[in-house]
Each structure stands twice: as structure tokens, then as C-alpha cells.
Design a protein around this motif. Sequence first.
Motif, PDB file in Angstrom:
ATOM      1  N   GLY A   1     -26.147  10.666   7.689  1.00 48.97           N
ATOM      2  CA  GLY A   1     -25.900   9.661   8.713  1.00 48.97           C
ATOM      3  C   GLY A   1     -24.744   9.991   9.623  1.00 48.97           C
ATOM      4  N   VAL A   2     -24.334  11.256   9.642  1.00 48.17           N
ATOM      5  CA  VAL A   2     -23.299  11.719  10.562  1.00 48.17           C
ATOM      6  C   VAL A   2     -23.980  12.563  11.631  1.00 48.17           C
ATOM      7  N   PHE A   3     -23.789  12.177  12.892  1.00 46.66           N
ATOM      8  CA  PHE A   3     -24.504  12.790  14.002  1.00 46.66           C
ATOM      9  C   PHE A   3     -23.558  13.620  14.867  1.00 46.66           C
ATOM     10  N   SER A   4     -24.090  14.736  15.388  1.00 42.68           N
ATOM     11  CA  SER A   4     -23.278  15.596  16.241  1.00 42.68           C
ATOM     12  C   SER A   4     -24.184  16.341  17.207  1.00 42.68           C
ATOM     13  N   GLY A   5     -23.548  17.084  18.134  1.00 45.35           N
ATOM     14  CA  GLY A   5     -24.270  17.851  19.138  1.00 45.35           C
ATOM     15  C   GLY A   5     -23.946  17.378  20.531  1.00 45.35           C
ATOM     16  N   SER A   6     -24.438  18.108  21.509  1.00 45.54           N
ATOM     17  CA  SER A   6     -24.168  17.757  22.909  1.00 45.54           C
ATOM     18  C   SER A   6     -25.404  17.936  23.787  1.00 45.54           C
ATOM     19  N   GLN A   7     -26.547  18.076  23.187  1.00 42.46           N
ATOM     20  CA  GLN A   7     -27.771  18.333  23.947  1.00 42.46           C
ATOM     21  C   GLN A   7     -28.245  17.085  24.674  1.00 42.46           C
ATOM     22  N   SER A   8     -28.838  17.271  25.849  1.00 44.26           N
ATOM     23  CA  SER A   8     -29.435  16.170  26.590  1.00 44.26           C
ATOM     24  C   SER A   8     -30.669  16.664  27.327  1.00 44.26           C
ATOM     25  N   ALA A   9     -31.546  15.732  27.670  1.00 42.93           N
ATOM     26  CA  ALA A   9     -32.757  16.029  28.431  1.00 42.93           C
ATOM     27  C   ALA A   9     -32.700  15.264  29.737  1.00 42.93           C
ATOM     28  N   ALA A  10     -32.917  15.945  30.845  1.00 41.87           N
ATOM     29  CA  ALA A  10     -32.865  15.316  32.164  1.00 41.87           C
ATOM     30  C   ALA A  10     -34.109  14.473  32.410  1.00 41.87           C
ATOM     31  N   VAL A  11     -33.906  13.270  32.898  1.00 45.79           N
ATOM     32  CA  VAL A  11     -34.986  12.361  33.275  1.00 45.79           C
ATOM     33  C   VAL A  11     -34.568  11.664  34.563  1.00 45.79           C
ATOM     34  N   ASN A  12     -35.418  10.770  35.083  1.00 41.73           N
ATOM     35  CA  ASN A  12     -34.998   9.958  36.222  1.00 41.73           C
ATOM     36  C   ASN A  12     -33.975   8.926  35.759  1.00 41.73           C
ATOM     37  N   ALA A  13     -33.418   8.170  36.683  1.00 35.20           N
ATOM     38  CA  ALA A  13     -32.240   7.354  36.376  1.00 35.20           C
ATOM     39  C   ALA A  13     -32.580   5.950  35.900  1.00 35.20           C
ATOM     40  N   SER A  14     -31.655   5.395  35.099  1.00 37.34           N
ATOM     41  CA  SER A  14     -31.575   3.991  34.716  1.00 37.34           C
ATOM     42  C   SER A  14     -32.638   3.602  33.698  1.00 37.34           C
ATOM     43  N   HIS A  15     -32.225   3.546  32.409  1.00 43.54           N
ATOM     44  CA  HIS A  15     -33.170   3.340  31.326  1.00 43.54           C
ATOM     45  C   HIS A  15     -32.754   2.188  30.436  1.00 43.54           C
ATOM     46  N   HIS A  16     -33.696   1.312  30.174  1.00 42.94           N
ATOM     47  CA  HIS A  16     -33.463   0.198  29.263  1.00 42.94           C
ATOM     48  C   HIS A  16     -34.146   0.402  27.921  1.00 42.94           C
ATOM     49  N   ALA A  17     -34.858   1.523  27.739  1.00 42.56           N
ATOM     50  CA  ALA A  17     -35.586   1.761  26.500  1.00 42.56           C
ATOM     51  C   ALA A  17     -35.895   3.239  26.367  1.00 42.56           C
ATOM     52  N   VAL A  18     -36.188   3.667  25.138  1.00 42.50           N
ATOM     53  CA  VAL A  18     -36.714   4.995  24.873  1.00 42.50           C
ATOM     54  C   VAL A  18     -37.649   4.862  23.674  1.00 42.50           C
ATOM     55  N   ALA A  19     -38.816   5.531  23.723  1.00 40.25           N
ATOM     56  CA  ALA A  19     -39.794   5.454  22.652  1.00 40.25           C
ATOM     57  C   ALA A  19     -40.203   6.858  22.238  1.00 40.25           C
ATOM     58  N   VAL A  20     -40.362   7.079  20.927  1.00 33.00           N
ATOM     59  CA  VAL A  20     -40.735   8.399  20.415  1.00 33.00           C
ATOM     60  C   VAL A  20     -42.143   8.358  19.834  1.00 33.00           C
ATOM     61  N   GLY A  21     -42.828   9.486  19.932  1.00 30.94           N
ATOM     62  CA  GLY A  21     -44.160   9.635  19.371  1.00 30.94           C
ATOM     63  C   GLY A  21     -44.697  11.014  19.693  1.00 30.94           C
ATOM     64  N   ASP A  22     -45.692  11.447  18.946  1.00 29.12           N
ATOM     65  CA  ASP A  22     -46.292  12.766  19.159  1.00 29.12           C
ATOM     66  C   ASP A  22     -47.321  12.663  20.276  1.00 29.12           C
ATOM     67  N   LEU A  23     -46.908  12.969  21.490  1.00 30.42           N
ATOM     68  CA  LEU A  23     -47.746  12.772  22.660  1.00 30.42           C
ATOM     69  C   LEU A  23     -48.768  13.873  22.860  1.00 30.42           C
TER      70      LEU A  23
END
Length: 583
Positions: free
Chosen positions: A182-204
Motif C-alpha cells: 500500500g505504498v505508492f511511488s513513481g512519476s509516470q503520467s499519460a497525456a490526455v485532454n484537460a479537466s477530468h472528474h473521473a477515470v475508469a479502468v478496464g480491458d478495452l
Amino acid sequence: MSAHKALATFSSAVLPALAVAQAPVINAVTPLANARSAVRTGPLTVTFSQPLTATSAVALKVFSQQSGGLRTQATTPATVSGNTLSFGPGASPFMPGETVSYTVTRAAASSGGALAQPQVGQFTTSVSGAGTGRLQPGSVVAAGSDTNATALGDLDGDGDLDLLAAEINGAAVNVRFNNGSGVFSGSQSAAVNASHHAVAVGDLDGDGDLDFVVPNYNSSSVSVRFNNGSGAFSGNQDVAGGGFNTTNVALGDVDGDGDLDFVATEGNVIIGVGVVSVRFNDGNGIFSGTQVIPVGYFPSNVALRDVDNDGDLDLLASNRGNSLFPASRSTVSVRLNDGSGTFSGNQDVSVGNEPSDLAVGDVDGDGDLDLLTPNRGSNPGTVSVRFNNGSGTFSGSQDVIVDDYPSNVALGDMDGDGDLDLLTTHFSFNSAPGSVSVRFNDGTGSFSGSQSVAIGGYPGTLALGDVDGDGDLDVALGNLDNTGFGVGTTVSVCLNSLGLATQASQIRESRTLFPNPAVAGALVQVAQVGAGASVEVRDALGRVLCTAKADAEGKAQIALPADFSAGVYLVHSGGQALRLMVE
């Protein structure tokens, strides 16, 4: 014999035989649809009216929400045996308390033909561990700017839950990896368009890892990004919506073809519009379509669940409302699916003031799905509970008292008793920190309690999952600043801990028990109890039901009686205890 009489004789002999050749139908599915405590190690089994062809194995698609994505792939296919089609998770059990979804497509066939109508369903897995639902502050994770929405999933395939954190005013989704505790680390990010109120995960794209989608509020679109299997995301697909501000998104197989589609809520504050856009997956993660479903004013969240129990996913949208448009204020719109991803209906369920979120689950244990909304405009705070009659019609007037200014809600079995408890986030307009409250379910949809834990700011969406590997549900949520204008840069992790009643006899991590959950008659392995130590299994009243003695390595074997009742037990040794679930 005349030709006419001969033809009649031929017809009477042949036609009954032709009538016997019928396509298979589904007689039963185990676990039951909407089950709220399914065995994590158990199989999903679909029973048909007729024996199936060997090629029917490809018809069963099983999706884990938190680990492994599409589980029924070439290396781990479903199996056909007579008239059953099944998939077992094997050495990779489903994650504690996660939602597993499945589709039985029209590829299921017998000698009489193919399945006429696909069937889509979902169930929630059981939890174990020592957690009693009392949350304690854990780590604080640095996660970029303006952190609002979070999601948990095994992004790098190492067996623990990693973190996605979306920026409400930025243009990135930040990725942080779990060390297993339960200890999280890293600095990676993924570029998307701006302004997000949600994020959902799934095998698309169906490749066995977890991808993500985020709604882009300002650009009326949903960004789709693909995982390379190691937690690195790429792609530039931004799917156009209906032309309004995109607020939220949900994933699910709405057309029954075995892949994950999405629906996204959209609204406009000025003109009072509210819609849900439906976009279909081609199986490779490419989305298209133009269907737009009218709902109430300015919808805040959307869910895809089978509320009328007909084997497809319906949509529900919480409508936050505005005093300028009172006719569509403070409702949940329910739109029913015809099985092909076409939604209709006009049911708008009245809830409390300004519902800013939505949770759906079987809170009263009757096998159908109920709905809950936090009433953001209420003070003192309330969460509305509306019960399903089994056909997708909701009623009731229960409003659970929670802390002030409730903002987001989630359902999960926080105390390991097999029902769904209620978690709610709360914000403050002053310098006081935000908080998360927990209200415990008595199994019938009646909630009580007063537990809450402070977190570091204006709280975002709730993500539930076992982040420290002890079998119970923990919580991760983003922190904005206390005014809600987005200068927070962290995610709070709250760990599920022991209750005061059990702290005198410390309960250790349930991963020293295997299997757990277990079944009656099983041989349960107990480790790390000390050489020669006595081990006792006790019920909730403290009665000793069976005993064992550890060997020189501190390991013991407990043979559960064949008539052992399902329930939660404590395995005691040397003043410590472990929680054992028997199913």
C-alpha cells in the motif's frame, strides 16, 4: 398409396423431428447475478438446456475490473463440458471486493443452433482479512496537480493494486505503482485532454491488461489510453461526445458482443441540458457511434448495471440539478437496455438535494440492485437510498444521516460480513479538512454508525480495493484544496484497520491462512503461529469448534468438519487471531 397420402405420411414423420432441433437457452448462472460476496477462487459456471459444441468455449467473456482484464483468453480459456460453460480463476483469484463482469455471447451453440440472445451480468467478490471498516490514515501519495479522480487496478501485472489519479484542471492521468504493502511511488503520467472528474479502468482491447478512459469536461470527449502490460500508457484516441460538458464515464458490455463499451454523462449549466452518450467498442478498443440518451439536468455520474434482471446492462444517471431548472432537479434517471445497447424509458427517481454522485448495489440482499446518492446540498448531510422492486422500478424515502456536505459515495464490504457498507466523502468550505465516513449495513439496507476519518483536503472520488494485500478493502481518494479550486497535489490512502473490540487480541493478516475463504470439509493451512503452538477455531460467541497443533516450523493444519456452517470465524493462537471466512 396415393402421392398425396404418401406426402402426408412423410410430413407427419419428419416435422416432429424437425421441431426438436432448437437452439440452447441458459438455465442458470453461478454465482448468481448481482451476488455481493462471491468466492474469489470459485468458477463462473453457465448451465444450458442442451450440450454445447466444443467451439462454444469462446462465447464466455469474463472481465476483472482490477486485475487481468479479460480473463478468458487463449492461455486461460473457458471450458465446455456437456451443457456447461465455465471459467475458473485458477492460481490468480479475483481481487477482494471487486466487480467481475461477464458476457455469454451468441457464439454459444448446440447441434440445434446458436444462443438467440446474449446474456450480460456482474457479481461482487468476497473479502476476508482482519479489517473491521475502521479506516486509518495511511500513506499520502504525490500525484501531480489538481488531483480529483482515482482508480485502482493491477496496471503492471505484479499482483497488487496500483493507482491512477486524474487532474481536474490539468491534462494528465498520473500513474503510481504499489510495492505490495500500500505504498505508492513513481512519476509516470499519460497525456490526455484537460479537466477530468473521473477515470475508469478496464480491458478495452482484450489483451489481458487494464486500460483507462477519462471524460474531458471542457472538450466534450472521452480519452482512451492503452496499457502495454507494464503500466505504461499510450494512444491518442479522443472519442467525441454529444457536444456538452463531459462529466463522467462508465464501462460495460451494453450490446452483448463480448467487449467493453462506454457511456458518458454530459450537461450544460446555461441551457439546462443533460444527456448520456453511448459509444460502442469494435473489440480492439476503437469506439464509435452517435447515440445520445436524454436524462435529467446536468448529470454528475453514470452507472451500467442490470437493474431489471433481464440479462443486459441498463444505465442510471444522477442529475445534480439547478434551481433554474426545478423540473429535472435532484433525480436519478433510469434508462433500460433492449439488449442491443439501445436505451429507453422515462423513469426519474426523486432523491435528496443535489445528488453529486451515484452508487448501485444490492444493499438489502434480495438479489436486485438498489441505488444511493449523496445529497451535496444537504446540511446536515444525507445519502438517499432507493430500493429496486426487481424490475428496475425504484422507490422509498430512506435518507441515511452522514457528515455534512456529502460529495461522493461508494459501496463495499468494509467489515467482512458479506453485505455492502456505505462510504461517503465530505468537504468543507472553510479551513477544516475533508473526511470519509463509513456507515455499516445490517444486511437489509439499513445503515448506522458514526465512524469517519479526516483526509487532506477537498476529497475527490472514492476508489476501493485491497492495496496492502491483507484481504480487506482500503480506500484511495484525491485531495483538492479546501475551497475546491484545485491546488491539491496528493492522494490519501486510508487502510482498513482493527476495531477497538479486537485490538486486545491482535488479529494478524489473513494471508497466513490458506485457503481463505474456505469451504466446509477443507484442510486449512495456518502459518507463522510458533513451533508447537495450539490453534483453535472459534465462532462469534467464542466457542471452540476445532483444534490443531503447529509443527516445528510453526505450521498447522486444521481439518474443517464437513458440516461446518458458512460464516466468519476466528483462528486463535498465542493471543493472536486470524479471520477465516467459510463459504
